[in-house]
Motif scaffolding. Structure first.
Motif, mmCIF file in Angstrom:
data_model
loop_
_atom_site.group_PDB
_atom_site.id
_atom_site.type_symbol
_atom_site.label_atom_id
_atom_site.label_comp_id
_atom_site.label_asym_id
_atom_site.label_seq_id
_atom_site.Cartn_x
_atom_site.Cartn_y
_atom_site.Cartn_z
ATOM 1 N N LEU A 135 101.660 1.435 -17.247
ATOM 2 C CA LEU A 135 100.387 1.842 -16.790
ATOM 3 C C LEU A 135 99.163 1.098 -16.431
ATOM 4 O O LEU A 135 98.583 1.246 -15.606
ATOM 5 N N LYS A 136 99.233 0.045 -17.220
ATOM 6 C CA LYS A 136 98.676 -1.274 -16.727
ATOM 7 C C LYS A 136 98.651 -1.731 -15.275
ATOM 8 O O LYS A 136 97.778 -1.996 -14.652
ATOM 9 N N ALA A 137 100.054 -1.671 -14.994
ATOM 10 C CA ALA A 137 100.399 -2.245 -13.689
ATOM 11 C C ALA A 137 100.003 -1.303 -12.601
ATOM 12 O O ALA A 137 99.589 -1.763 -11.638
ATOM 13 N N ILE A 138 99.999 0.000 -12.563
ATOM 14 C CA ILE A 138 99.813 0.668 -11.903
ATOM 15 C C ILE A 138 98.338 1.089 -11.747
ATOM 16 O O ILE A 138 97.813 1.405 -10.544
ATOM 17 N N SER A 139 97.637 0.779 -12.742
ATOM 18 C CA SER A 139 95.934 0.785 -12.641
ATOM 19 C C SER A 139 95.647 -0.121 -11.774
ATOM 20 O O SER A 139 94.372 -0.062 -11.195
ATOM 21 N N MET A 140 96.241 -1.181 -11.400
ATOM 22 C CA MET A 140 95.879 -2.218 -10.722
ATOM 23 C C MET A 140 95.740 -1.832 -9.099
ATOM 24 O O MET A 140 94.891 -2.407 -8.351
ATOM 25 N N SER A 141 96.229 -0.543 -8.693
ATOM 26 C CA SER A 141 96.245 -0.357 -7.622
ATOM 27 C C SER A 141 95.229 1.076 -7.287
ATOM 28 O O SER A 141 94.906 1.444 -8.498
ATOM 29 N N ARG A 142 94.618 1.150 -6.437
ATOM 30 C CA ARG A 142 93.611 2.435 -6.215
ATOM 31 C C ARG A 142 94.146 3.434 -6.626
ATOM 32 O O ARG A 142 93.519 4.441 -7.209
ATOM 33 N N ALA A 143 95.332 3.762 -6.029
ATOM 34 C CA ALA A 143 96.088 5.102 -6.307
ATOM 35 C C ALA A 143 96.176 5.231 -7.854
ATOM 36 O O ALA A 143 95.937 6.466 -8.518
ATOM 37 N N GLY A 144 96.924 4.192 -8.429
ATOM 38 C CA GLY A 144 97.035 4.350 -9.703
ATOM 39 C C GLY A 144 96.149 4.565 -10.656
ATOM 40 O O GLY A 144 95.931 5.368 -11.647
ATOM 41 N N GLU A 145 94.797 3.938 -10.283
ATOM 42 C CA GLU A 145 93.625 3.969 -10.998
ATOM 43 C C GLU A 145 93.215 5.382 -11.006
ATOM 44 O O GLU A 145 92.616 6.039 -11.912
ATOM 45 N N ASN A 146 92.970 5.944 -9.718
ATOM 46 C CA ASN A 146 92.476 7.243 -9.465
ATOM 47 C C ASN A 146 93.359 8.121 -10.317
ATOM 48 O O ASN A 146 93.038 9.425 -10.811
ATOM 49 N N TRP A 147 94.717 7.979 -10.407
ATOM 50 C CA TRP A 147 95.801 8.906 -10.927
ATOM 51 C C TRP A 147 95.429 9.093 -12.506
ATOM 52 O O TRP A 147 95.443 10.281 -13.037
ATOM 53 N N ILE A 148 95.376 7.617 -13.033
ATOM 54 C CA ILE A 148 95.112 7.806 -14.476
ATOM 55 C C ILE A 148 93.819 8.452 -14.686
ATOM 56 O O ILE A 148 93.436 8.909 -15.781
ATOM 57 N N SER A 149 92.723 7.995 -14.171
ATOM 58 C CA SER A 149 91.275 8.651 -14.155
ATOM 59 C C SER A 149 91.168 9.981 -14.076
ATOM 60 O O SER A 149 90.706 10.796 -14.935
ATOM 61 N N THR A 150 92.098 10.667 -13.105
ATOM 62 C CA THR A 150 92.310 11.848 -13.119
ATOM 63 C C THR A 150 92.798 12.718 -14.282
ATOM 64 O O THR A 150 92.216 13.680 -15.089
#
Length: 220
Positions: A135-150
């Protein structure tokens, strides 16, 4: 429409619906954060639809939510808040944008694509440490950050919204926060998206300003 296949695809752009969602979230919160006392037991409104946790996307989404807010002695986690069932009711019943539904579901595929590529396992089969690092790795991408934030925003909605929306069973989130919910609590048939007045609200921008109209949208 450009087909995105990964959180790290540089062609990804934040869907406008993720910004517009603020108005709906505040509408729900207003029902929970008023100061009057309730006269009805919240268990009265416990009839909800349940997500099938045996298969995706709900299987993976549930694992992500429970990792983001795990059960603990200090307070309810995603499991106790029934966050996955709240999210299921949002996606299947509430009038959210199709783009947002697609984004939530595609994120499951992107996440499992990432973990299978890196660790040869789907997210639900990872250790806690592997889930955290993924989850930390994907949060480094804009899409990953948006997905986790959602997902985080829905997690907190599940904690604050009246139980009729699918989460916060018996007001467990309110009890933890020492919050007294507003009155009256919505019953089935009186949820915000079931009210005709909701169909007459047009969102004009993302900073919570709304403009009443005569005949916008349809009654849901």
């Amino acid at each position: 429409m450009i087909a995105i296949h990964s959180f790290f695809d540089k062609r990804y752009k934040t869907p406008p619906c993720l910004k517009q969602r603020l108005s709906r979230r505040n509408f729900i919160k207003s029902a929970a954060l008023t100061t009057a006392l309730t006269a009805l037991p919240v268990s009265t409104f416990a009839k909800i639809n349940l997500a099938d946790l045996s298969q995706d996307p709900w299987l993976t989404l549930n694992a992500v939510l429970e990792h983001l807010l795990p059960s603990s002695k200090s307070g309810p986690g995603a499991k106790e808040l029934q966050a996955i069932h709240y999210l299921y009711n949002v996606v299947t019943q509430q009038p959210i944008e199709q783009d947002e539904k697609d984004f939530i579901e595609k994120g499951v595929g992107w996440l499992n694509g990432y973990t299978n590529g890196q660790l040869q396992k789907s997210f639900v089969n990872l250790t806690q440490a592997e889930k955290e690092s993924s989850l930390k790795a994907i949060s480094m991408s804009r899409a990953g950050e948006n997905w986790i934030s959602t997902l985080l925003s829905y997690l907190f909605e599940a904690m604050l919204a009246p139980p009729i929306y699918g989460g916060n069973p018996n007001g467990i989130g309110w009890q933890w926060l020492k919050h007294k919910p507003g009155f009256p609590l919505p019953a089935q048939g009186k949820r915000y998206y079931e009210l005709s007045a909701y169909a007459a609200i047009k969102v004009t921008n993302v900073d919570d300003k709304v403009t009443p109209t005569k005949s916008q949208g349809k009654a849901l």
